[in-house]
Scaffold this motif. Structure first.
Motif, short mmCIF file in Angstrom:
data_model
loop_
_atom_site.label_atom_id
_atom_site.label_comp_id
_atom_site.label_asym_id
_atom_site.label_seq_id
_atom_site.Cartn_x
_atom_site.Cartn_y
_atom_site.Cartn_z
N ARG A 136 37.13 40.70 40.09
CA ARG A 136 38.74 40.02 39.79
C ARG A 136 39.61 41.42 40.73
O ARG A 136 39.56 42.78 41.55
CB ARG A 136 39.09 41.11 38.57
N ARG A 137 39.82 41.14 42.06
CA ARG A 137 40.39 41.01 43.32
C ARG A 137 41.54 42.56 42.92
O ARG A 137 41.97 42.55 42.15
CB ARG A 137 40.89 40.30 44.43
N ILE A 238 28.57 49.01 41.81
CA ILE A 238 28.20 48.24 42.17
C ILE A 238 28.76 47.40 42.08
O ILE A 238 28.93 46.47 43.34
CB ILE A 238 27.14 47.66 40.83
N SER A 239 30.05 47.10 41.82
CA SER A 239 31.10 46.06 42.23
C SER A 239 31.55 46.39 43.38
O SER A 239 31.95 45.71 44.18
CB SER A 239 31.96 46.72 41.84
N GLN A 240 31.67 48.19 44.39
CA GLN A 240 31.64 48.49 45.51
C GLN A 240 30.43 47.36 46.77
O GLN A 240 30.68 47.28 47.40
CB GLN A 240 31.77 49.51 45.84
N LEU A 241 29.90 47.91 45.82
CA LEU A 241 28.43 47.76 47.02
C LEU A 241 28.19 46.27 47.32
O LEU A 241 27.58 45.47 48.49
CB LEU A 241 27.06 48.45 46.68
N THR A 242 28.21 45.39 46.09
CA THR A 242 28.25 44.11 46.40
C THR A 242 29.30 43.11 47.07
O THR A 242 29.70 41.85 46.21
CB THR A 242 27.99 43.18 44.91
N CYS A 243 30.89 43.67 47.07
CA CYS A 243 31.94 43.72 47.48
C CYS A 243 31.42 43.11 48.56
O CYS A 243 31.25 43.32 49.76
CB CYS A 243 33.57 44.66 47.12
N GLU A 244 32.26 41.90 49.23
CA GLU A 244 32.67 41.17 50.91
C GLU A 244 32.57 42.30 51.71
O GLU A 244 34.23 42.49 51.72
CB GLU A 244 33.06 40.24 50.59
N PRO A 245 32.41 42.28 52.27
CA PRO A 245 32.71 43.17 53.81
C PRO A 245 34.22 43.09 54.33
O PRO A 245 34.94 43.62 54.67
CB PRO A 245 32.15 43.62 54.77
N TRP A 246 34.66 41.28 54.03
CA TRP A 246 36.11 41.25 54.22
C TRP A 246 37.38 41.63 53.95
O TRP A 246 38.39 40.97 53.77
CB TRP A 246 36.19 39.56 55.12
N CYS A 247 36.79 41.73 52.34
CA CYS A 247 37.75 41.54 50.43
C CYS A 247 38.67 42.94 50.88
O CYS A 247 38.26 44.74 50.74
CB CYS A 247 37.11 41.68 49.43
N ILE A 248 39.99 42.63 52.48
CA ILE A 248 40.31 43.49 52.14
C ILE A 248 41.24 44.85 51.03
O ILE A 248 41.07 45.56 51.04
CB ILE A 248 42.12 43.51 53.73
#
Length: 256
Positions: A136-137, A238-248
């Motif tokens: 959930r963004r 886990i949510s932070q580490l697996t987040c796409e790097p472009w997800c501002i």
């Protein structure tokens, strides 16, 4: 029912207890069973026997933190990368290039991540209990659970330091009977206070015996519950580490 073999396998820097059934050669089709909380390899005993009798090599480990597998004390040692890394290293040690994967509960979450991170090792996936949960963004998992169910929800309560000690106040046989058979939803799920106050007689279903309950209680009496609870304490990480790097939006909220 096919005999179950037990052994310890060194994988990804830890020692994993692994139960196996069926053919031992690497050429046979293999099924990897991934358990949830509060469970063990033992959850899959019936499925292992059924499939082993039909020529499948069945592999059911105790996950990191459970049963006979190493249980690091730090919650940060239970990220998706650690757990998936354990399973991939286990498959390497067993010389299994690809497997069918079956997951339940937390094991389903682990199995989703295995498919996302290492799809080359998965032939097909069957998951029970937990559907795929896309991010959930801009909302951390714990924020979502608190907003939906309140601070008393077990996922939120498990964040409290030392909450694992509360399990020592239970008769563990009674706890497992409740945890595995009583249907609850929302804030009542795995509510330790309500579970302690539960006084009704629990009639076991046909798929669960007193012997089964005694086995689980005896193992958890030795290991405690901290390992399994650390999975919940690692949700936001886990949510932070697996987040796409472009997800501002995620990166701003996590400070990464």
């Amino acid at each position: 029912m096919a005999a179950v073999r037990h052994r310890q396998v060194e994988a990804n820097g830890i020692s994993m207890h692994v139960a196996e059934a069926g053919p031992e050669d690497a050429s046979s089709p293999a099924v990897l069973f991934v358990h949830g909380f509060p469970e063990l390899w033992y959850s899959w005993r019936h499925q292992m026997g059924y499939l082993a009798a039909r020529g499948y090599r069945c592999v059911a480990p105790d996950l990191r933190g459970y049963g006979g597998t190493t249980a690091p004390p730090e919650p940060s040692s239970y990220t998706a990368f650690h757990i998936v890394g354990d399973l991939v290293a286990l498959l390497d040690a067993l010389r299994l290039p690809q497997v069918f994967v079956v997951g339940h509960d937390w094991g389903a979450i682990v199995s989703w991540n295995l498919c996302l991170l290492r799809p080359d090792r998965v032939r097909a996936l069957v998951n029970l209990s937990v559907a795929f949960m896309p991010r959930r963004r801009g909302v951390k998992p714990l924020e979502y659970f608190r907003a939906a169910y309140g601070d008393d929800y077990y996922v939120c309560r498990f964040q409290e330091p030392g909450v694992e000690a509360e399990f020592t106040t239970f008769d563990l046989k009674s706890f497992f009977k409740l945890a595995l058979t009583v249907r609850t939803v929302g804030s009542s799920s795995m509510n330790l206070r309500k579970m302690r106050a539960y006084k009704k007689e629990i009639k076991l279903p046909s798929w669960l015996s007193e012997e089964d309950v005694s086995y689980l209680a005896s193992v958890y009496a030795k290991t405690g519950f901290a390992g399994g609870i650390n999975y919940y304490r690692c949700l936001d990480l886990i949510s932070q580490l697996t987040c796409e790097p472009w997800c501002i939006s995620c990166n701003l909220r996590t400070g990464s």
